[in-house]
Write a protein that holds these residues in place. Structure first.
Motif, mmCIF file in Angstrom:
data_model
loop_
_atom_site.group_PDB
_atom_site.id
_atom_site.type_symbol
_atom_site.label_atom_id
_atom_site.label_comp_id
_atom_site.label_asym_id
_atom_site.label_seq_id
_atom_site.Cartn_x
_atom_site.Cartn_y
_atom_site.Cartn_z
ATOM 1 N N SER A 26 51.154 6.117 -8.339
ATOM 2 C CA SER A 26 50.695 5.127 -7.291
ATOM 3 C C SER A 26 51.629 4.502 -6.458
ATOM 4 O O SER A 26 51.185 4.037 -5.307
ATOM 5 C CB SER A 26 49.616 4.285 -8.148
ATOM 6 N N TRP A 27 52.600 3.931 -6.909
ATOM 7 C CA TRP A 27 53.771 3.454 -6.177
ATOM 8 C C TRP A 27 54.223 4.439 -5.080
ATOM 9 O O TRP A 27 54.361 3.916 -3.729
ATOM 10 C CB TRP A 27 54.896 2.760 -6.960
ATOM 11 N N PHE A 28 54.501 5.516 -5.269
ATOM 12 C CA PHE A 28 54.778 6.666 -4.516
ATOM 13 C C PHE A 28 53.707 6.815 -3.306
ATOM 14 O O PHE A 28 54.039 6.890 -2.063
ATOM 15 C CB PHE A 28 55.022 7.787 -4.867
ATOM 16 N N TRP A 29 52.267 6.846 -3.947
ATOM 17 C CA TRP A 29 51.449 7.161 -2.967
ATOM 18 C C TRP A 29 51.095 5.760 -1.966
ATOM 19 O O TRP A 29 51.092 5.907 -0.614
ATOM 20 C CB TRP A 29 50.015 6.931 -3.705
ATOM 21 N N ALA A 30 51.502 4.510 -2.455
ATOM 22 C CA ALA A 30 51.344 3.443 -1.348
ATOM 23 C C ALA A 30 52.545 3.367 -0.611
ATOM 24 O O ALA A 30 52.178 2.820 0.650
ATOM 25 C CB ALA A 30 51.278 2.284 -2.578
ATOM 26 N N SER A 31 53.753 3.422 -1.088
ATOM 27 C CA SER A 31 54.984 3.408 -0.153
ATOM 28 C C SER A 31 54.758 4.509 1.073
ATOM 29 O O SER A 31 54.924 4.261 1.833
ATOM 30 C CB SER A 31 56.122 3.363 -0.814
ATOM 31 N N GLY A 32 54.360 5.743 0.465
ATOM 32 C CA GLY A 32 54.250 6.842 1.619
ATOM 33 C C GLY A 32 53.149 6.511 2.648
ATOM 34 O O GLY A 32 53.165 6.772 3.583
ATOM 35 N N GLY A 33 52.056 5.981 1.918
ATOM 36 C CA GLY A 33 50.819 5.704 2.859
ATOM 37 C C GLY A 33 51.122 4.666 3.850
ATOM 38 O O GLY A 33 50.752 4.708 5.051
ATOM 39 N N LEU A 34 51.785 3.635 3.386
ATOM 40 C CA LEU A 34 52.138 2.494 4.190
ATOM 41 C C LEU A 34 53.251 2.957 5.355
ATOM 42 O O LEU A 34 53.225 2.282 6.538
ATOM 43 C CB LEU A 34 52.782 1.143 3.781
ATOM 44 N N THR A 35 54.107 3.784 4.981
ATOM 45 C CA THR A 35 55.187 4.365 5.945
ATOM 46 C C THR A 35 54.139 4.835 7.015
ATOM 47 O O THR A 35 54.676 4.727 8.217
ATOM 48 C CB THR A 35 55.952 5.395 5.168
ATOM 49 N N PHE A 36 53.395 5.790 6.610
ATOM 50 C CA PHE A 36 52.767 6.502 7.598
ATOM 51 C C PHE A 36 51.688 5.799 8.594
ATOM 52 O O PHE A 36 51.831 5.810 9.650
ATOM 53 C CB PHE A 36 51.690 7.396 7.115
ATOM 54 N N VAL A 37 51.017 4.755 7.877
ATOM 55 C CA VAL A 37 50.189 3.878 8.546
ATOM 56 C C VAL A 37 51.087 3.021 9.597
ATOM 57 O O VAL A 37 50.707 2.803 10.906
ATOM 58 C CB VAL A 37 49.318 2.928 7.494
ATOM 59 N N ALA A 38 52.307 2.558 9.177
ATOM 60 C CA ALA A 38 53.281 1.921 10.047
ATOM 61 C C ALA A 38 53.802 2.701 11.077
ATOM 62 O O ALA A 38 53.629 2.017 12.182
ATOM 63 C CB ALA A 38 54.470 1.086 9.291
ATOM 64 N N MET A 39 53.966 3.883 11.043
ATOM 65 C CA MET A 39 54.446 4.755 12.136
ATOM 66 C C MET A 39 53.125 4.752 13.011
ATOM 67 O O MET A 39 53.384 5.072 14.325
ATOM 68 C CB MET A 39 54.971 6.207 11.485
ATOM 69 N N VAL A 40 51.973 4.917 12.518
ATOM 70 C CA VAL A 40 50.944 5.215 13.409
ATOM 71 C C VAL A 40 50.549 4.241 14.309
ATOM 72 O O VAL A 40 50.419 4.191 15.603
ATOM 73 C CB VAL A 40 49.625 5.668 12.492
ATOM 74 N N VAL A 41 50.730 2.891 13.721
ATOM 75 C CA VAL A 41 50.510 1.694 14.494
ATOM 76 C C VAL A 41 51.646 1.365 15.463
ATOM 77 O O VAL A 41 51.220 1.177 16.585
ATOM 78 C CB VAL A 41 50.386 0.638 13.324
ATOM 79 N N VAL A 42 52.888 1.862 15.193
ATOM 80 C CA VAL A 42 53.904 1.504 16.183
ATOM 81 C C VAL A 42 53.921 2.901 17.194
ATOM 82 O O VAL A 42 54.188 2.265 18.357
ATOM 83 C CB VAL A 42 55.356 1.965 15.347
ATOM 84 N N MET A 43 53.334 3.990 16.951
ATOM 85 C CA MET A 43 53.111 4.664 17.883
ATOM 86 C C MET A 43 52.028 4.627 18.964
ATOM 87 O O MET A 43 51.788 4.702 20.166
ATOM 88 C CB MET A 43 52.893 6.301 17.423
ATOM 89 N N ALA A 44 50.984 3.834 18.240
ATOM 90 C CA ALA A 44 49.804 3.489 19.068
ATOM 91 C C ALA A 44 50.387 2.216 20.059
ATOM 92 O O ALA A 44 49.887 2.356 21.378
ATOM 93 C CB ALA A 44 48.730 3.023 18.319
#
Length: 137
Positions: free
Chosen positions: A14-32
């Motif tokens: 679950s830690w891997f999922w959370a850290s990977g998911g937040l990595t992805f979300v942060a990159m989507v926000v920065v790209m937006a």
């Protein structure tokens, strides 16, 4: 003892999922935000496609780094980890840059500037999330 291992493995997963998911979300926000700053009209689905494709080698890097701990020779371990890291990061950089320039139609220089910003901020978010979750260990 087996139940303790199962609970901890679910927790680590679950830690891997959370850290990977937040990595992805942060990159989507920065790209937006980058698209807003440059006034580039494009679909958010393209952001998800570009960054999802860029996350694949980074996820494989996480798995391979866990597997590389079983390499008995420490010098070989370091060399293999360095090669895997360079390969994953270069693939992610090329994917994000080409997505910004070809899909979103950013100018080449602008895409060149935003590419490392997107990846670094995303990876810092993921690593920071991991460090926060594992701080109690």
């Amino acid at each position: 003892a087996m139940q303790h291992v199962l609970i901890n493995s679910w927790l680590v997963a679950s830690w891997f999922w959370a850290s990977g998911g937040l990595t992805f979300v942060a990159m989507v926000v920065v790209m937006a935000i980058a698209r807003l700053l440059c006034r580039v009209q494009s679909l958010w689905v393209a952001d998800i496609f570009i960054l999802g494709t860029a996350m694949v080698p980074l996820g494989l890097l996480a798995v391979s780094s866990a597997l590389l701990q079983y390499v008995p020779d420490s010098t070989l371990h370091i060399v293999l980890l360095l090669v895997a890291t360079l390969g994953a990061c270069s693939h992610a950089l090329i994917t994000v840059h080409s997505g910004l320039s070809r899909i979103h139609h950013f100018p080449e220089q602008t895409a060149g500037w935003f590419t490392p910003v997107i990846l670094v901020l995303g990876l810092c978010t993921g690593v920071g999330t991991w460090l926060l979750m594992t701080a109690g260990l």
